[in-house]
Structure formats: structure tokens, C-alpha cells
Design a protein around this motif. Structure first.
Motif, short mmCIF file in Angstrom:
data_model
loop_
_atom_site.label_atom_id
_atom_site.label_comp_id
_atom_site.label_asym_id
_atom_site.label_seq_id
_atom_site.Cartn_x
_atom_site.Cartn_y
_atom_site.Cartn_z
N UNK A 174 1.89 8.43 -34.81
CA UNK A 174 1.24 7.13 -35.04
C UNK A 174 0.08 7.26 -36.03
N UNK A 207 11.01 4.66 -27.15
CA UNK A 207 11.36 3.32 -27.64
C UNK A 207 12.33 2.67 -26.67
N UNK A 248 7.71 0.02 -28.25
CA UNK A 248 7.40 1.44 -28.37
C UNK A 248 6.29 1.76 -27.38
N UNK A 272 14.92 13.89 -11.64
CA UNK A 272 13.51 13.52 -11.73
C UNK A 272 13.21 12.15 -11.11
N UNK A 273 12.01 12.04 -10.56
CA UNK A 273 11.45 10.76 -10.11
C UNK A 273 12.29 10.08 -9.04
N UNK A 288 15.51 10.31 -8.36
CA UNK A 288 16.88 9.91 -8.69
C UNK A 288 17.83 10.96 -8.11
N UNK A 335 24.14 6.71 -8.96
CA UNK A 335 22.81 7.17 -9.32
C UNK A 335 21.87 6.41 -8.39
N UNK A 373 18.33 5.65 -6.82
CA UNK A 373 16.89 5.78 -7.00
C UNK A 373 16.24 5.47 -5.66
N UNK A 420 21.12 -0.21 -36.35
CA UNK A 420 20.24 0.06 -35.21
C UNK A 420 19.03 0.89 -35.62
N UNK A 426 14.99 0.08 -35.44
CA UNK A 426 14.11 0.97 -34.68
C UNK A 426 12.93 1.41 -35.54
N UNK A 484 10.56 -1.45 -36.18
CA UNK A 484 9.73 -1.71 -35.00
C UNK A 484 8.65 -0.63 -34.85
N UNK A 485 9.03 0.60 -35.20
CA UNK A 485 8.03 1.68 -35.15
C UNK A 485 6.88 1.36 -36.11
N UNK A 529 4.85 -1.65 -34.65
CA UNK A 529 4.06 -1.45 -33.44
C UNK A 529 3.14 -0.24 -33.49
N UNK A 530 3.62 0.83 -34.13
CA UNK A 530 2.89 2.10 -34.05
C UNK A 530 2.04 2.38 -35.29
#
Lengths: 91, 975
Positions: A25, A56, A64, B247-248, B250, B271, B273, B710, B714, B717-718, B721-722
Motif C-alpha cells: 500500500x 481481497x 481490500x 484453522x479457526x 473448521x 465443512x 464451522x 477479473x 481486482x 480496486x486495489x 482502495x489501497x
């Protein structure tokens, strides 16, 4: 694995795409020069332990997230919207 | 046939027929294959892995190391299933495996005679020389003789599914502890899932003769099950094995939905949870290795008791003996006696042992050998300083019980030795997994019930749910005293691991050969591997090793387990995602129309696209593709281009955002115009291209390649947002929302004029690279883009996806007199190669804007992703450029992927000058053409080179030409 999405609650990790080190970032200033960009593009931390990473929510709301995860135990210590992290906003 | 004993949980009114090795046999509902075989007096059921020793049923549960059989026939044949876990259905077909010739006379049993040569590590030692023999002789021969069952080698015809479950408490195991936990949590209102690997709930309760309160254990279990099934917050899942902890919270589980051939669904992968889980997985009995302890008729004592009590069968027609180091062995003796079995006596390794009833006891005795080739006939007893041979048809062995702690190890929890219980208990297990009952070393019925309830209460408390009062029944509370006794020393072979044919001697040998760690021991001897994962052998092997090294068991090590708990088929892990269902298939809006035209389809990512439309008389795809391409050049063609990614970009900062995404300037595009755009990766390489159309001041429509739709979203959006969240812009994918049809060719304007509503299509009003929102066909909303991939006058017309099919039909009708022709991806490809447009092969992630001849597009007036790195020395100095190539002999095809070399140059990397990216036959040029990257390509027009394909020994002379075979000035586009 379950990721605690700050807006949507716990979500299965299968809904996410993983990117890695949240340092991605911190894109350098365009004037910073090639060396700074080479560092940014090619150098990543890959610690055994607590790590801040980018996930993501591709099969979800397309947020994100910055996820803090212990890579040795997969324990997730927190998840925040990357947008808020970047802008220094509260949750 | 052995006579059935009295009682048992079988339904004698429901006889079932099945076959074993072709023999038709009878069993009853409630039987397992193992109990039914036993009831039919069949003791020899398998051959061992390495020595091909005769083997029988050893256990009554999922720990079974010996009785592996193949079920079913043909494509449904399933090898290596455990006879002890198969509920007997009517018509079951079972076969033994791992033998050459009949089971009773296995030709491979010569291995047993040659046993001295087959000690631990023999592969590594024996088949070393000569080296070439390994591949040619040793390996094929070993592969043929070794291994367990054989696969059918046919596709699996059965169906599998996967599902997700969420609960407060997952109870793993439906025995005393599990039922107590499930009842407690269920009555308290928690969401509970109760899973048990058996087809009948009750676990060990079904195998015992002790009552619960005044009722039989089976009656109490039935009542508990009925109550649980009536609770809406409880899901009862028999035949469901929880095989792994992830993990967690599951958990992975496999439910055996149906075992009938041809059932609509065979297994489901769940699966689960769970906020908390109770590990009520019970315990597995250990055996005691002694000489020749592997004959059919020698069983775990607890299993023998289970067969007698639950299935009313006994493994031997004659006398039965027990060999034990603990009180539990005596319990078996008492139960067998109560069922009328002829008891030879109990051989107890403890010197001071006393009987619990009226039967002979051999305190301080040992079994030192056995005889009987295909089944036990006699045992050798060493007692009171004497050795004697005693005739006997079955022997139950009990060496104590190992808690089933496997699941607690799946997160690297390491079991800890408990000296008072002589067993490993779970330690450091995953968070939220609470052991209970025999799995926690709490083995009596009363202990199991109490600890199951305690675990449920602890879980409820952690979840903040008040626990409802749940009275438990009175169960037996015997104290089982055990004295460590790990194996009977002496000559001969004493098996530790039956499945892998590992003996005490092998462990000694491994130790002599310096395999000092448990992990080395396991790998050298293969102990604990294969389908049973050492459930009956790991701890015993560790104890034997401890004895050899003179260390204690905890000093020697511990054992760790990984998923799965029991074997899981790959088919169920796929869960139905096979063949066409492996991934989604996306159909374009005109798919059904194209299908009706007889189109041939091709897969492009998940999409099915029309590849070409064969017409009567066309026998080769190229005839169709050439005709379609020529129709575009001479008249008008239609192609569904919906698959191109579309991203709607809106907001006050949309223009600035796109400036940073594309390497070229996008902010200056005027409303109503589109621009070609190239995206770079941050490392400076090109990765995607498309058009960017400005529909309004704050509204852009971006297209991407089909493959990267796709990924581009992605990355956008990165960035949004980032990187630059301060920009006010929003993104949404509209790929599936709009059907987009390319209308290309000199008569495209004429055709379009017949469908648009009041829209001026003249070049003055709607020039090249124009875009607009309009309506077509009397009011259908649409977007029109004047863009061209073919180099001809061309448009792309988008309508809401649901109108795509109708639009295609309308365009075909309206254009009939204009020669309108639908074209597929082959013609599309020919047209773009002729025009020199880059596509996937030119944008392969290793090429740059400069190489594509678009170097000047990378704006220096602004920052954009990849701009800085695209100027780095290594990329900037790359002299390769995109060129056109024309076959010197027009009829010679140029192979895509061929390397470009000077004529006569040796085919070496040093001489390599570039490569061919895309190639086709060009009906326009009348010969084979290609695109490719070439060193200093721009400066070498007219030069002749060789396109070399060393794999097929092809060397095609090619001439270097500009990468525009059609209308290099671009007049047609702008007409």
C-alpha cells in the motif's frame, strides 16, 4: 480459515484472494526514482509470526482488507478495511 | 457356518445375501461385512502387504489393519475398504485382494519364505545393482506384487457433493461421552452437530453387556437418539467421519449418504464451522506382539467382545483364549462365557492376577507362539516355567487402550504420556476442541458420561449459554488396572504393524542401523503408514523402541497425526467438481442463437465462444474462417464480443483515476469519444489493453481483454482502495450486464442505420472512436462505440444482456441483403493479425509497450502504474519490436512460437533474434502471415529470415514487413 470482515463478519477464506505484505500500500512517490520502486515492487517481508497482509474479498463485496495474521499459527489478530487504514480513519 | 450366539443388535427377521470371492453368503440387517463373514465361519479374508501372510479380521472398527477388501464391480469397484466399517446391504459384492491366484493359495506367499531378505529397508539395500535394472526390472516387478487393492481404472460413475454446516458445538463421536455432551448442549438450546463414523449411534456402549440405569445400553442409546433427533437445534449425523481439524474451528467430515450402487448421491464432504467441539472419539485397543501373532482368529479382545455382544458372533468354532495385561481382558472373558462360548482361559501377563469369574487363569503367563496355516489352531503357552501347546480356535489380545487423540494433533498438538494410565493423552490441541470420555482417558461408562457432560458444560459456559439440567443414567464404573507389558520377547517374528508387515525384529534392526528417532524408525520400516495410519501399532512400536534404547516412553518420543483420521476418497474431496462441473461455464447472450446456426464452440477461460460457423459444403474450419473474414472485409460481419471485460468507472475523480491506471493519458478524452488504452504492471511490463469510452464528464466505460477481466477489476480496486482512496470514484463490473456485438465491415454503417432510432451515423456526427448512448429497435437502450479490431469501418453495439439474442436476430434479418455474416473467434483472430492488433500472445507478461511499438504511449506528463519501472535501463534498452512476417512461399504455414534466426544460422540461443507470436493464413493477403517480436525489427523491413521450429524440424523462410497487412494508413476505419 475464517477472516473477520469488518463489515460482513466472519467469512470463509475461500471467498478471498490473497496478495501478501500490506507494505504494497506504500507506493513510493513517482519522483522517488527507480531504486525506490524496485524496492517496492520486488522486496517483501515474509516473517514467521505476526504479519500484516492484504486480502481481497473477490467473491464478496470486493473490499481490500488489511489482515493481521500470525503465519505460524494462522491466528488472525484483526482485519480492517484497507481504505480506512490508508486514510488513517478509525474502523 | 458358525452358529450365531444369542442376542445382539442384528435383525434376524431381515436376512441379507452377499458374495465374498464369488461365494453367496447370508447375513442380517445390522451386520457389518466383517461380522457377516465371521458368522459364515470365514476367517481368512486377506493377504498381508509384504509377506502375503494369511490374515483375518483383527478389530471391530475403523482401526482395522488387515481386513481390506474390494467392494463392487466394474467402474464401481472400490479397493481397500475396511470390512469392519461396511454396513452389510443386500447384494453386496466383496472380494479379497493382494493375492495371485486364489486367496487360500497365494503364489506371492513365497515372499514369506524369503522373509529374511525382506527386512526393514530391504528396497534400499537390495535393488541397488545393476543400476539400469531398477527401471527395467525391479520397479515393475515390485509394483506388480506390492500395494494393496487395484483401482478399476475407469471413471467413477457415482455422484458426490459438498456442503457447509455451522454450529455452536460439534460433537465428534456418538458413544457415551458424545451422547452425554450432545444431550446436555441440545437441551440447553445450542446448535449442535453430532457426528459418528458408525452407522449406528452408541459407540462402545453397543459392544458392552452392561445396563444403563435399568435398561440395556442399546435402549438408552435409542431413547437418547430419538430425543436428539426431535430437537430442532440438533443435527444427528451417523456414518459421518470427522477426518480433520482445520484453522479457526473448521472441521472436515465425510458423510456416507448411500452405499447402494447407482444411488443419486454417494458421499458428501462437509465443512463444519463450529464454535466449540467435543472430541469424544473413544479409544483403540492395543495388542501385544508375540511370535506368529498375525494368524486369522487372533483379534483384539475388545473387538471379540463387540462381535459377541453386538453381532452375536464369535471368531472361532472351538475354544477361545484371552491374552491380556489388564482387567479389561477379563471383561471379555466374562462376556464370552455369558454367551456360552467355550473359554480356554485367560493368560494374564501379571504374576498376581486373579480371575473375575469361573474360568482358568494363567497368571504371569505368556503366549510364545501359534500354529495354523490359514487360521489359528493352537497357541503355545509359557506358564509356570512350562511350555505347552493348547488347541484353540481364537485368541483375544488386550494390551490396554490408546485414547483416540488424532484430531487433537492436527494443529501440531503433541500427545503427552500419562504414566498412570499408560497412554498418550492429547496436549496442546487446537483451540475450542475439548477431549472427553475414553479419548481423554476417562474410559468407564460413568466416567465417559460425566466427562462428556462436563465438556459440553465448559463449551456452553465459554459461549455464554446457560446449561440445562440434564440427568445422566447410572453406568458401570470399573477401574481397569493395567501393567505395562509391551511384547513377548523371543525368537521368530512378532508383528507390531500388521498392515505394513513390521515386526519387533524390524524395529530392532532399524535401531541397530542407527534409526534412533521415532520419525526415522517410521520412515525406515514404513510403520504406521497406509490406510490405518498405525492406529493399532504406533504406541506399541514406540514402547518397543523405548525398551531397546533403555529410555522411558516420553524420552523416546511421541507420535503425531495428520489429517485424514481415516482414508478419504479423492472423489469426495472433489465434491462433484469434475468434468464439465469443474468450473462454471459462461454462455454469451447469443450462445443459443449461435448453436442453432450450427456454430462450433471453443472454450475461452470459462466462456464458450463461437469459433466458426460451418456452412454446407465446408469441410475444414479454415474454409469457414476465411469466408467469414472475407465477408467482414467486403460486406459486414457480426461477432459476439460480450466476453470482453467491462468496468463502469464513475465519480468526480474518474478521469484522474484512469490517468493513473493507464499508461497513456485518459483524462483528456472528450465526452462522446473513446481511446485505446494500455495498462502496465507496476514492474513496467504491459499486461492488458482495451478501450476507455467517456460516456459523461464523470462516467467512463472501460473494456479489458476476456482473459484479464477479473484481474483488471481486482487491480483497479486495489488502486482505488489501497493506493488512492482519496479519489472519489466507484467501480463496478458490467461484463455480464451488457451484450456486445461487433458490427464490422464496409457495410456496417448501412446495417446499423436500419436498427438505430433517430441517430446520425455519419462520420461527421459520429466519427471514428466515437461513443454514445442511444436506443435501437424502437426504444431498446443501447451503447454504441465506433471502434475496430479488424481495421474495417466497424462498431460495437451493446444492449442489456437479455436483448442480446434478439438483437443478433434482428441484425441478421436486416442485413440479409447486405451479405451479413456471423463470424467466430477464428475469423476475429485472422482479422486482427491482418491489422496488426496485439492480443494475448503479444501481451504475454514478458513484453513492454515499447516492444509493441507503443513506447510513446507511456506518458511522461503524469504518474501511472508501471511508468517509473518501464523506463528502467533493462527495459528501455530492449530493441525487440513487433513486426509483420510474410511467408516467402505463401502456402507455407508459419508456426506460432517459432524462433526467428538469420538464414543458415545454427539453431542456438545465441543466434536467436526473436519469436513468432501469432500466425494465420490471411485470405486478404493470399498467403501465410504472422506477427512476432524481432531484434531491431523496425529497421529491418524487407529482410528475409527463417522461422525455425526445431521440435518439428521446420525452417520457414519469412520476409519482414510492417505489422499492418490491411490498410496501413487507417482510411477504412475513419471512412
Amino acid at each position: 480459515m475464517l477472516i473477520p470482515h469488518p463489515l460482513l463478519g466472519p467469512r470463509d477464506a475461500q471467498e478471498f484472494t490473497y496478495l501478501g505484505d500490506a507494505a504494497l500500500m506504500q507506493r513510493p512517490d513517482p519522483q522517488a526514482g527507480e531504486a525506490a520502486f524496485a524496492d517496492y515492487v520486488f522486496q517483501r517481508d515474509n516473517p514467521a509470526g505476526v504479519h500484516r497482509e492484504l486480502w481481497y474479498h473477490e467473491y464478496g463485496d470486493r473490499s481490500w482488507l488489511v489482515v493481521t495474521r500470525d503465519t505460524t499459527t494462522h491466528e488472525i489478530l484483526g482485519a480492517k478495511l484497507a481504505r480506512n487504514v490508508k486514510m488513517g480513519l478509525p474502523e | 457356518m458358525n452358529a450365531r450366539l444369542s442376542g445382539g443388535l442384528i435383525d434376524r427377521s431381515k436376512p441379507l445375501s452377499f458374495t465374498f470371492n464369488g461365494r453367496t453368503l447370508q447375513g442380517f440387517e445390522g451386520d457389518t461385512l466383517a461380522s457377516a463373514l465371521m458368522a459364515n465361519g470365514i476367517r481368512l479374508v486377506a493377504r498381508s502387504f509384504k509377506y502375503h501372510r494369511p490374515r483375518g479380521i483383527f478389530s471391530a472398527g475403523s482401526e482395522e489393519p488387515n481386513a481390506l477388501v474390494t467392494l463392487g464391480t466394474g467402474a464401481r469397484a472400490e479397493p481397500n475398504t475396511r470390512a469392519t466399517m461396511i454396513r452389510l446391504p443386500e447384494g453386496l459384492v466383496a472380494r479379497s485382494q493382494n493375492h495371485a491366484g486364489p486367496l487360500g493359495f497365494d503364489l506371492w506367499s513365497v515372499n514369506d519364505l524369503a522373509a529374511p531378505f525382506f527386512a526393514a529397508g530391504f528396497y534400499y539395500k537390495t535393488f541397488m545393482w545393476p543400476r539400469a535394472f531398477w527401471e527395467k526390472l525391479y520397479e515393475p516387478a515390485i509394483r506388480n506384487a506390492a500395494g494393496l487393492g487395484r483401482l478399476s481404472m475407469q471413471p467413477d460413475p457415482d455422484s458426490y457433493d459438498k456442503g457447509f454446516l455451522h454450529c455452536d458445538l460439534l460433537v465428534i463421536g456418538g458413544g457415551a461421552a458424545g451422547l452425554a455432551a450432545a444431550l446436555t448442549a441440545g437441551r440447553s438450546g445450542a446448535e449442535v452437530v453430532l457426528a459418528d463414523e458408525d452407522f449406528r449411534l452408541g459407540g462402545r456402549l453397543l459392544a458392552e453387556s452392561d445396563p444403563l440405569d435399568a435398561a440395556t445400553a442399546a435402549d438408552w442409546v435409542a431413547k437418547a437418539e430419538a430425543e436428539l433427533r426431535a430437537l430442532p437445534n440438533v443435527r444427528v449425523m451417523p456414518r459421518t467421519t470427522v477426518f480433520g481439524v482445520y484453522d479457526h474451528g473448521v472441521y472436515g467430515a465425510v458423510e456416507e449418504v448411500s452405499d447402494l450402487p447407482g444411488a443419486p448421491l454417494r458421499q458428501t464432504l462437509w465443512r463444519i464451522t463450529a464454535k466449540r467441539a467435543v472430541m469424544a472419539t473413544g479409544a483403540t485397543e492395543r495388542h501385544i506382539p508375540f511370535r506368529d501373532n498375525d494368524r486369522p482368529g487372533i483379534l483384539l479382545a475388545g473387538a471379540m467382545r463387540a462381535y459377541a455382544n453386538r453381532w452375536a458372533v464369535t471368531p472361532g468354532a472351538g475354544k477361545v483364549a484371552i491374552f491380556t495385561n489388564n482387567d479389561d481382558g477379563h471383561r471379555t472373558a466374562l462376556d464370552l462365557q455369558a454367551k456360552g462360548v467355550n473359554l480356554l482361559g485367560v493368560i494374564d501377563s501379571r504374576a498376581g492376577a486373579t480371575p473375575f469369574g469361573d474360568y482358568p487363569i494363567f497368571a504371569g503367563g505368556r503366549v510364545t507362539g501359534t500354529s495354523g496355516r490359514k487360521g489359528l489352531r493352537a497357541i503355545r503357552l509359557s506358564w509356570n516355567g512350562r511350555e505347552e501347546e493348547l488347541s484353540c480356535s481364537a485368541l483375544g489380545v488386550s494390551g490396554g487402550w490408546n485414547p483416540n487423540v488424532q484430531l487433537a494433533s492436527h494443529h501440531r498438538g503433541r500427545p503427552k504420556w500419562d504414566e498412570s494410565r499408560l497412554a498418550f493423552l492429547s496436549h496442546g490441541g487446537p483451540e475450542g476442541l475439548l477431549p472427553a470420555g475414553a479419548a481423554a482417558g476417562e474410559g468407564s461408562t460413568a466416567q465417559a458420561l460425566a466427562s462428556g457432560q462436563a465438556a459440553a458444560r465448559a463449551a456452553l459456559e465459554q459461549l455464554g449459554t446457560p446449561a440445562a439440567d440434564t440427568p445422566l443414567p447410572q453406568g458401570e464404573d470399573r477401574q481397569i488396572r493395567t501393567e505395562a507389558f509391551w511384547h513377548v520377547p523371543g525368537k521368530g517374528r512378532a508383528w507390531v504393524d500388521f498392515q505394513n508387515d513390521v515386526t519387533v525384529k524390524d524395529i530392532k534392526l532399524a535401531h541397530q542401523e542407527n534409526m534412533r528417532s521415532v520419525e526415522h524408525l517410521k520412515r525406515w520400516t514404513t510403520l504406521g503408514m497406509a490406510t490405518d495410519q498405525g492406529k493399532t501399532s504406533n504406541v506399541t512400536a514406540l514402547a518397543v523402541m523405548a525398551e531397546l534404547t533403555g529410555r522411558s516412553i516420553p524420552e523416546t518420543g511421541t507420535t503425531i497425526f495428520r489429517p485424514p483420521y481415516t482414508p478419504v476418497s479423492l472423489a469426495v474431496l472433489g465434491g462433484g467438481d469434475t468434468g464439465k462441473d469443474f468450473r462454471p461455464t459462461r454462455l454469451t447472450p447469443t450462445h443459443h442463437w449461435a448453436k442453432a446456426q450450427g456454430a462450433v464452440f471453443t472454450e475461452v477461460g470459462q466462456w464458450m465462444r463461437a469459433q466458426y460457423y460451418p456452412q454446407p459444403g465446408e469441410t475444414h474450419w479454415r474454409q469457414s474462417a476465411d469466408r467469414e473474414a472475407m465477408a467482414v472485409r467486403s460486406a459486414v460481419g457480426l461477432c459476439d464480443v460480450t466476453t470482453l471485460g467491462k468496468v463502469d468507472v464513475q465519480g468526480p475523480d474518474a478521469a484522474e483515476f484512469l490517468n493513473r491506471i493507464y499508461c497513456n493519458m485518459m483524462g483528456t478524452v472528450k465526452v462522446g469519444k473513446a481511446r485505446y488504452g494500455l495498462m502496465l504492471r507496476e514492474d513496467g511490463f504491459a499486461y492488458d489493453d482495451g478501450t476507455c469510452a467517456r460516456m459523461g464528464e464523470e462516467h467512463f466505460v472501460v473494456t479489458t481483454t476476456t482473459a484479464n477481466a477479473g484481474l483488471v477489476l481486482r487491480n483497479m480496486e486495489f488502486a482505488r482502495q489501497c493506493l488512492w482512496p482519496e479519489l472519489d470514484v466507484t467501480l463496478i463490473s458490467t461484463t455480464d450486464a451488457w451484450a456486445q456485438i461487433a458490427v464490422a465491415g464496409p457495410r456496417s454503417r448501412e446495417l446499423l442505420s436500419r436498427v438505430v432510432d433517430d441517430f446520425d451515423l455519419s462520420t461527421e456526427a459520429f466519427p471514428f472512436m466515437g461513443c454514445a448512448e442511444l436506443t435501437v429497435c424502437n426504444g431498446c437502450p443501447a451503447r454504441l462505440f465506433r471502434i475496430s479490431f479488424s481495421g474495417e469501418l466497424a462498431y460495437e453495439l451493446a444492449v442489456p444482456a437479455r436483448y442480446g439474442h434478439a438483437l443478433m436476430q434482428r441484425l441478421m434479418e436486416k442485413g440479409a441483403d447486405l451479405g451479413v455474416t456471423p463470424y467466430g473467434t477464428e475469423a476475429l483472430s485472422i482479422l486482427r493479425i491482418e491489422k496488426g492488433h496485439a492480443a494475448g500472445a503479444e501481451l504475454n507478461g514478458q513484453t513492454t509497450a515499447q516492444m509493441m511499438g507503443l513506447g510513446r504511449m507511456v506518458s511522461v506528463k503524469k504518474d501511472s502504474i508501471g511508468a517509473v519501472m518501464s523506463r528502467r535501463e533493462g527495459l528501455a534498452q530492449d530493441g525487440r519490436r513487433l513486426v509483420g512476417l510474410q511467408a516467402v512461399d505463401p502456402q507455407q504455414a508459419i508456426p506460432a512460437g517459432a524462433h526467428l534466426l538469420a538464414t543458415g544460422a545454427a539453431q542456438t540461443m545465441a543466434n536467436d533474434q526473436g519469436w513468432v507470436t501469432s500466425a494465420c493464413y490471411s485470405p486478404h493477403v493470399g498467403g501465410h502471415i504472422a506477427l512476432g517480436y524481432l531484434e531491431q525489427g523496425e529497421a529491418r523491413m524487407g529482410e528475409t529470415l527463417v522461422a525455425a521450429n526445431p521440435l518439428q524440424d521446420q525452417q520457414i523462410p519469412v520476409r519482414i514487413v510492417p505489422a499492418h497487412f490491411v490498410d496501413p494508413e487507417g482510411d477504412r476505419l475513419r471512412d
